[in-house]
Enzyme design. Structure first.
Site, PDB file in Angstrom:
ATOM      1  CG  ASP A   1       5.833  -5.000   1.907  1.00 24.05           C
ATOM      2  OD1 ASP A   1       6.603  -5.909   1.545  1.00 24.05           O
ATOM      3  OD2 ASP A   1       5.198  -4.305   1.101  1.00 24.05           O
TER       4      ASP A   1
ATOM      5  CD  GLN B   1       7.851  -2.799  -7.326  1.00 21.81           C
ATOM      6  OE1 GLN B   1       7.774  -1.679  -7.834  1.00 21.81           O
ATOM      7  NE2 GLN B   1       8.475  -3.019  -6.186  1.00 21.81           N
TER       8      GLN B   1
ATOM      9  CG  ASN C   1       1.887  -1.199  -0.048  1.00 22.03           C
ATOM     10  OD1 ASN C   1       2.210  -2.393  -0.071  1.00 22.03           O
ATOM     11  ND2 ASN C   1       1.342  -0.609  -1.087  1.00 22.03           N
ATOM     12  CE  LYS C   2       7.797  -1.672  -3.237  1.00 21.42           C
ATOM     13  NZ  LYS C   2       9.186  -2.001  -2.839  1.00 21.42           N
TER      14      LYS C   2
ATOM     15  NE  ARG D   1       7.131  -7.670  -6.052  1.00 22.01           N
ATOM     16  CZ  ARG D   1       5.825  -7.839  -6.136  1.00 22.01           C
ATOM     17  NH1 ARG D   1       5.335  -8.916  -6.719  1.00 22.01           N
ATOM     18  NH2 ARG D   1       4.982  -6.976  -5.644  1.00 22.01           N
ATOM     19  N   GLY D   2       6.961  -9.102  -2.513  1.00 27.41           N
ATOM     20  CA  GLY D   2       5.604  -9.152  -2.006  1.00 27.41           C
ATOM     21  C   GLY D   2       5.607  -9.891  -0.681  1.00 27.41           C
TER      22      GLY D   2
ATOM     23  NE  ARG E   1      13.202  -6.783   0.360  1.00 22.85           N
ATOM     24  CZ  ARG E   1      12.263  -6.415  -0.532  1.00 22.85           C
ATOM     25  NH1 ARG E   1      11.667  -7.327  -1.271  1.00 22.85           N
ATOM     26  NH2 ARG E   1      11.923  -5.159  -0.660  1.00 22.85           N
TER      27      ARG E   1
END
Length: 345
Positions: free
Chosen positions: A237, A196, A247-248, A47-48, A89
């Site tokens: 992202d 994370q 982002n997250k 991920r990332g 994704r």
């Protein structure tokens, strides 16, 4: 840390450090097929955004190897498998960039055999892999100049070596500052529900001997009010044409609090994370992930059976909350729409 993504010529496979099990154990996940690649992306073996891009590039090559053993029109079969990777994704633009890059190479190669195309693709995947590390080191150089000696930097999620091919984006800025001789410590927000920050950011910083403390996500306001945070640096992202950063989930809230306490909030990402074709963060599809990530810790269920949850994986941070976007080309400053246009001219 660069060993977590490895192409094995002996196995003709992509070998990934399985991030689902960190920091408790280091397991490896072997990808030989399109399904393997897509599974690794969906369940977050890897991920990332930059690491997803690198994985997708190798995935296109592995898709071609898989097609070699299939009946029928190899071009149609391969195109279908590239579509499968492309849709694995929805939020991270790097995945789509990597697939588009391989399609571009295919188109420019003209009437090429599958064997010849795969040789070209494997070379390009290796270039993307190595280039990502170089980009992150440049992000660290430019970003490190924004960090003062003695700063404590808060980060959200994991935008470190594990989220890239190596070195990291947000954590690359930390490493860049340290490489410049500065003493820097980090507050890693735990980043619910996948943790994370608590699992991955703390893991790699502790492994590198960089001082790090983990904080509950809902402690941000108090920590900032008490003067314990000097800067905030996060990854992304996707960054849209107006400079919004996706982002997250939870990043938006951190940015709002940082603005309230006049703490600079920076976003660190390679240029290919910028999506000039998408106008704003509100136009980005936000992944809605498996509810079990929220309802369970391991095998233990937290909410009562039958209670529904939200598990939106990302949120867009509006550009007015961002002090600067740190790229391998330098730091972008407002107005971001003009800075981004100039970058792509």
């Amino acid at each position: 840390m660069t060993e977590h993504i490895q192409y094995s010529p002996e196995k003709d496979a992509l070998i990934l450090l399985d991030q689902r099990y960190l920091p408790n154990r280091e397991d490896w996940f072997e990808c030989k097929t399109t399904d393997d690649i897509c599974y690794a992306l969906v369940v977050m073996v890897v991920r990332g955004a930059p690491a997803i891009g690198v994985t997708a590039a190798y995935g296109c090559y592995l898709a071609g190897r898989e097609v070699q053993g299939m009946d029928g029109d190899w071009k149609a079969n391969l195109s279908a498998k590239l579509d499968q990777i492309h849709e694995a994704r929805p939020t991270a633009v790097n995945l789509r960039w990597a697939v588009r890059e391989m399609r571009r190479i295919w188109e420019e190669a003209g009437d090429v055999s599958l064997d010849a195309l795969l040789d070209i693709w494997l070379d390009r995947a290796k270039e993307i892999h190595a280039g990502d590390i170089e980009m992150c080191e440049l992000i660290g150089k430019f970003g490190g100049e924004l960090i003062d000696d003695g700063d404590t930097v808060m980060t959200h999620c994991n935008a470190g070596a594990l989220a890239t091919a190596g070195y990291g984006t947000a954590l690359g800025v930390i490493r860049g500052a340290i490489d410049q001789g500065k003493k820097v410590s980090v507050i890693a927000n735990e980043t619910r529900p996948f943790l994370q920050g608590a699992r991955l950011t703390a893991y790699e910083l502790h492994k590198d001997g960089i001082p790090v403390k983990v904080a509950c996500d809902n402690a941000c306001a108090l920590l900032m009010k008490r003067g314990l945070v000097d800067k905030v640096v996060v990854g992304a992202d996707r960054i849209t044409a107006n400079g919004d950063a996706v982002n997250k989930i939870g990043t938006f809230g951190v940015a709002i609090i940082a603005k309230r306490f006049n703490i600079p909030f920076y976003v660190a990402a390679p240029v290919y994370t910028i999506d000039p074709e998408t106008p704003t963060g509100d136009d980005v599809p936000i992944e809605d992930r498996d509810p079990r990530e929220v309802t369970h810790i391991g095998d233990h269920r937290i909410p009562p059976e039958g209670v529904e949850v939200y598990n939106l994986a990302f949120d867009p941070t509006p550009n007015e909350l961002i002090a600067g976007i740190i790229t391998e080309k330098g730091v972008l400053y407002p107005p971001y729409d003009l800075a981004i246009k100039k970058l792509f001219m």
